[in-house]
Enzyme design. Structure first.
Site, mmCIF file in Angstrom:
data_model
loop_
_atom_site.group_PDB
_atom_site.id
_atom_site.type_symbol
_atom_site.label_atom_id
_atom_site.label_comp_id
_atom_site.label_asym_id
_atom_site.label_seq_id
_atom_site.Cartn_x
_atom_site.Cartn_y
_atom_site.Cartn_z
ATOM 1 N N SER A 198 -7.952 1.306 -10.864
ATOM 2 C CA SER A 198 -7.547 0.105 -11.250
ATOM 3 C C SER A 198 -8.856 -0.527 -11.796
ATOM 4 O O SER A 198 -9.957 0.059 -11.861
ATOM 5 C CB SER A 198 -7.300 -0.896 -10.104
ATOM 6 O OG SER A 198 -8.529 -0.809 -9.170
ATOM 7 N N CYS A 241 0.516 4.317 -14.783
ATOM 8 C CA CYS A 241 -0.338 3.504 -15.517
ATOM 9 C C CYS A 241 0.131 3.621 -16.687
ATOM 10 O O CYS A 241 -0.383 2.413 -17.854
ATOM 11 C CB CYS A 241 -1.685 4.165 -15.771
ATOM 12 S SG CYS A 241 -1.675 5.708 -16.350
HETATM 13 P P1 NAD Z 1 -7.870 2.168 -6.961
HETATM 14 O O1 NAD Z 1 -8.804 1.509 -7.966
HETATM 15 O O2 NAD Z 1 -7.576 1.160 -5.898
HETATM 16 O O3 NAD Z 1 -8.474 3.349 -6.171
HETATM 17 C C1 NAD Z 1 -8.846 4.479 -6.941
HETATM 18 C C2 NAD Z 1 -9.823 5.121 -6.317
HETATM 19 O O4 NAD Z 1 -11.124 4.523 -6.078
HETATM 20 C C3 NAD Z 1 -9.482 5.675 -4.972
HETATM 21 O O5 NAD Z 1 -9.939 7.124 -4.973
HETATM 22 C C4 NAD Z 1 -10.233 4.907 -4.109
HETATM 23 O O6 NAD Z 1 -10.448 5.504 -2.816
HETATM 24 C C5 NAD Z 1 -11.339 4.302 -4.600
HETATM 25 N N1 NAD Z 1 -11.736 2.856 -4.503
HETATM 26 C C6 NAD Z 1 -11.211 2.020 -4.138
HETATM 27 N N2 NAD Z 1 -11.742 0.784 -4.160
HETATM 28 C C7 NAD Z 1 -12.946 1.080 -4.187
HETATM 29 C C8 NAD Z 1 -14.545 0.370 -3.887
HETATM 30 N N3 NAD Z 1 -14.372 -0.835 -3.809
HETATM 31 N N4 NAD Z 1 -15.346 1.333 -4.434
HETATM 32 C C9 NAD Z 1 -15.385 2.396 -4.627
HETATM 33 N N5 NAD Z 1 -14.279 3.325 -4.848
HETATM 34 C C10 NAD Z 1 -13.089 2.496 -4.553
HETATM 35 O O7 NAD Z 1 -6.368 2.465 -7.686
HETATM 36 P P2 NAD Z 1 -4.969 2.851 -6.988
HETATM 37 O O8 NAD Z 1 -4.350 1.803 -6.418
HETATM 38 O O9 NAD Z 1 -5.289 4.170 -6.119
HETATM 39 O O10 NAD Z 1 -4.201 3.629 -8.386
HETATM 40 C C11 NAD Z 1 -3.580 2.553 -8.990
HETATM 41 C C12 NAD Z 1 -4.483 2.122 -10.290
HETATM 42 O O11 NAD Z 1 -4.783 3.051 -11.055
HETATM 43 C C13 NAD Z 1 -3.674 1.204 -11.156
HETATM 44 O O12 NAD Z 1 -4.309 -0.040 -11.491
HETATM 45 C C14 NAD Z 1 -3.250 2.041 -12.309
HETATM 46 O O13 NAD Z 1 -3.129 1.431 -13.649
HETATM 47 C C15 NAD Z 1 -4.672 2.817 -12.428
HETATM 48 N N6 NAD Z 1 -4.213 4.225 -13.023
HETATM 49 C C16 NAD Z 1 -4.698 4.212 -14.210
HETATM 50 C C17 NAD Z 1 -4.705 5.367 -15.081
HETATM 51 C C18 NAD Z 1 -5.099 5.497 -16.494
HETATM 52 O O14 NAD Z 1 -5.062 6.604 -16.861
HETATM 53 N N7 NAD Z 1 -5.881 4.478 -16.972
HETATM 54 C C19 NAD Z 1 -3.980 6.343 -14.545
HETATM 55 C C20 NAD Z 1 -3.464 6.185 -13.133
HETATM 56 C C21 NAD Z 1 -3.436 4.974 -12.448
#
Ligand code: NAD
Length: 502
Positions: free
Chosen positions: A233, A288
């Site tokens: 995200s 995404c």
């Molecule tokens: P997220 O940001 O919640 O988590 C992603 C990763 O970050 C996970 O491994 C998680 O453990 C880690 N994480 C979460 N909170 C954290 C923190 N406070 N500090 C450090 N690490 C942390 O995302 P999600 O819910 O797993 O995935 C969905 C999101 O990913 C959506 O916003 C989507 O649009 C995005 N996404 C983007 C793409 C792209 O190519 N731009 C591709 C796939 C998904």
């Protein structure tokens, strides 16, 4: 081996090719979203466990970078073949924890394999360049060398494909990789790592650390981790970029999205409606590159909304392992409730809820939600301003192409954008003017193939390198320019047997 079919399976780390049990005592539940049942318990790493993975990877990287390109390529081919041979098993594990339907999960594995195939051709990517006689007797040449230990932090929505956006190029270029998968669906990436070792890669070239913020922060601050790739995200992407950069690392951090699809009055309505339905509701909108906003230009709006609604009625929602299902549940109960809340907020804000996913009923405890279509959405509503990440499609009505393009430009995200039109001139203008990193012309999800690179603009990407393909190779290597001078042997003070220049 973690197995999502056995309740309460404990999932730990994979370090140096073997399972290493976590001692943290901190855990995170893993669910089958189609039943609502907890199927596994993920054990979250301590700082010491992350350090052990880094130390192990550092030792492996020192040898791995000297392994010949020929050998690295052979191993990459073996990995590719194992992933293909186990695609069905990977898709099942993926679907059981993510919820997406197995046909979609198989598609995800196939897209991941493309990235391994690209890395099988790493010899071509690492050729470097050479200038003979830059000065008399002086040659100048450039090579690219690995960074050492690099880390990848991945999201829940593509637990196989996104790690494969990173691992093949990072490893093929001579680095050791540490994967920190999403804690929500770790079994498929763990299985992927086992296949990687089965292919014959040396232990430590790929380590998997399961964890949460504690692990991520340690990876970002540890001096032996030279680069971090992140997908997730936007707020976390920004945090990863800022923290990693402040610690002197190379960072590529891909964030969230709000993808628009402009439908022009001359568009093929059936084509556009089919595209909107599959791109908005496929994988329950948890992509995404999902289409979140259909921008209807002029009088196309009414027929477009009718055509989308007609298709929505035919969608079969059910468990991912039911071949009849076209859409599965959301990832968690909280995600389902959050998305449902947005539909209510849209109605309260004055938008027209054409189809309300909250009305759908399901006779089990899975995290299911029906599909929603919300018309007459305006840019001040939360359904428009926020990334919903669920099966909700908004329709914004505009009077002109220019207004539609301006919406995309004004949006903080810039992952993907699409246009549906029969007019080549309009399409050509759009490909130039669309303020997004990936653009589709009569294609709703314009995801580049493995030999181009993937990434958005604006708040969808922090860092200047996109992922996989040629940009991935560049990210995981650093350039070295060599200048060498060798006088002509005929000028040597020592008699080398060459006739002396007179
Ligand atoms: P997220 O940001 O919640 O988590 C992603 C990763 O970050 C996970 O491994 C998680 O453990 C880690 N994480 C979460 N909170 C954290 C923190 N406070 N500090 C450090 N690490 C942390 O995302 P999600 O819910 O797993 O995935 C969905 C999101 O990913 C959506 O916003 C989507 O649009 C995005 N996404 C983007 C793409 C792209 O190519 N731009 C591709 C796939 C998904």
């Amino acid at each position: 081996m973690p197995d999502a079919t056995h309740p309460q399976t404990a999932i730990h780390h994979l370090i140096g090719g073997t399972t290493v049990e976590s001692t943290s005592g901190r855990t995170s539940p893993v669910f089958n979203p189609a039943t609502g049942e907890q199927t596994a318990t993920l054990h979250l790493a301590t700082v010491d466990e992350v350090d052990a993975a880094i130390e192990n990877a550092k030792a492996a990287a020192a040898d791995w970078r000297h392994v010949s390109i020929a050998r690295r390529t052979k191993l990459m081919y073996a990995f590719r073949n194992l992933v293909e041979a186990n695609a069905g098993e990977l898709a099942k594990k993926l679907s059981a924890e993510h919820g997406k339907v197995e046909s979609d999960a198989l598609g995800e594995v196939a897209r991941g394999i493309e990235n391994i195939e690209f890395a099988c051709g790493i010899a071509d990517q690492l050729k470097g360049s050479y200038n003979e006689s830059a000065a008399t007797g002086v040659d100048v040449y450039s090579v690219r060398q690995p960074l050492g230990v690099v880390a990848g932090i991945t999201p829940f929505n593509f637990p196989v494909m996104v790690p494969l956006w990173m691992i093949p190029n990072a490893v093929a270029t001579g680095n050791a990789f540490i994967l920190k998968p999403s804690e929500k669906d770790p079994s498929a990436p763990m299985f992927l790592a086992e296949l990687f070792h089965e292919a014959g890669f040396p232990p430590g070239v790929l380590n998997v650390v399961n964890g949460d913020k504690v692990s991520v922060d340690r990876l970002l601050e540890h001096p032996d981790v030279k680069a971090a790739s992140f997908v997730g995200s936007t707020p976390i992407a920004k945090y990863i970029y800022e923290t990693g950069s402040a610690n002197g690392k190379r960072v590529q951090a891909l964030g969230g999205a709000k993808n628009h699809m402009i439908v022009m009055p001359d568009a093929d309505i059936d084509l556009a409606a089919d595209a909107a339905v599959s791109a908005a509701y496929g994988s329950a909108g948890e992509r995404c590159m999902a289409i979140s906003v259909a921008v209807a230009v002029g009088d196309v709006a009414d027929p477009l909304v009718d055509a989308i609604r007609a298709r929505m009625e035919k969608l079969t929602i059910g468990a991912g392992d039911d071949p009849a299902s076209e859409m599965g549940p959301l990832i968690t109960r909280e995600a389902r409730d959050r998305v449902a809340g947005y539909v209510g907020a849209g109605a309260d804000a004055g938008a027209t809820v054409v189809v309300d996913g909250r009305d759908a009923s399901f006779d089990n405890d899975g995290f299911f939600l029906g599909v929603s279509l919300i018309d007459h959405v305006t840019t001040d509503m939360s359904v428009y301003t926020d990334e919903i990440f669920g099966p909700v499609l908004c329709v914004v009505r505009v009077d002109s192409y220019d207004e539609g393009v301006q919406l995309i430009a004004d949006n903080p995200w810039g992952n993907g954008a699409a246009i549906f039109t029969r007019d080549g001139g309009t399409a050509r203008r759009f490909q130039d003017e669309a303020d997004a990193g990936m653009v589709g012309i009569n294609v709703p999800i314009p995801v580049p193939v493995g030999y181009h690179s993937f990434g958005g603009w604006k708040d969808s990407l922090f860092g200047d390198t996109t992922m996989y393909g040629p940009e991935g190779v560049r990210f995981y290597t650093r350039g070295k320019v060599l200048t060498s001078r060798w006088p002509d042997p005929s000028e040597s003070q020592v008699d080398l047997g060459f006739p002396k220049n007179s």
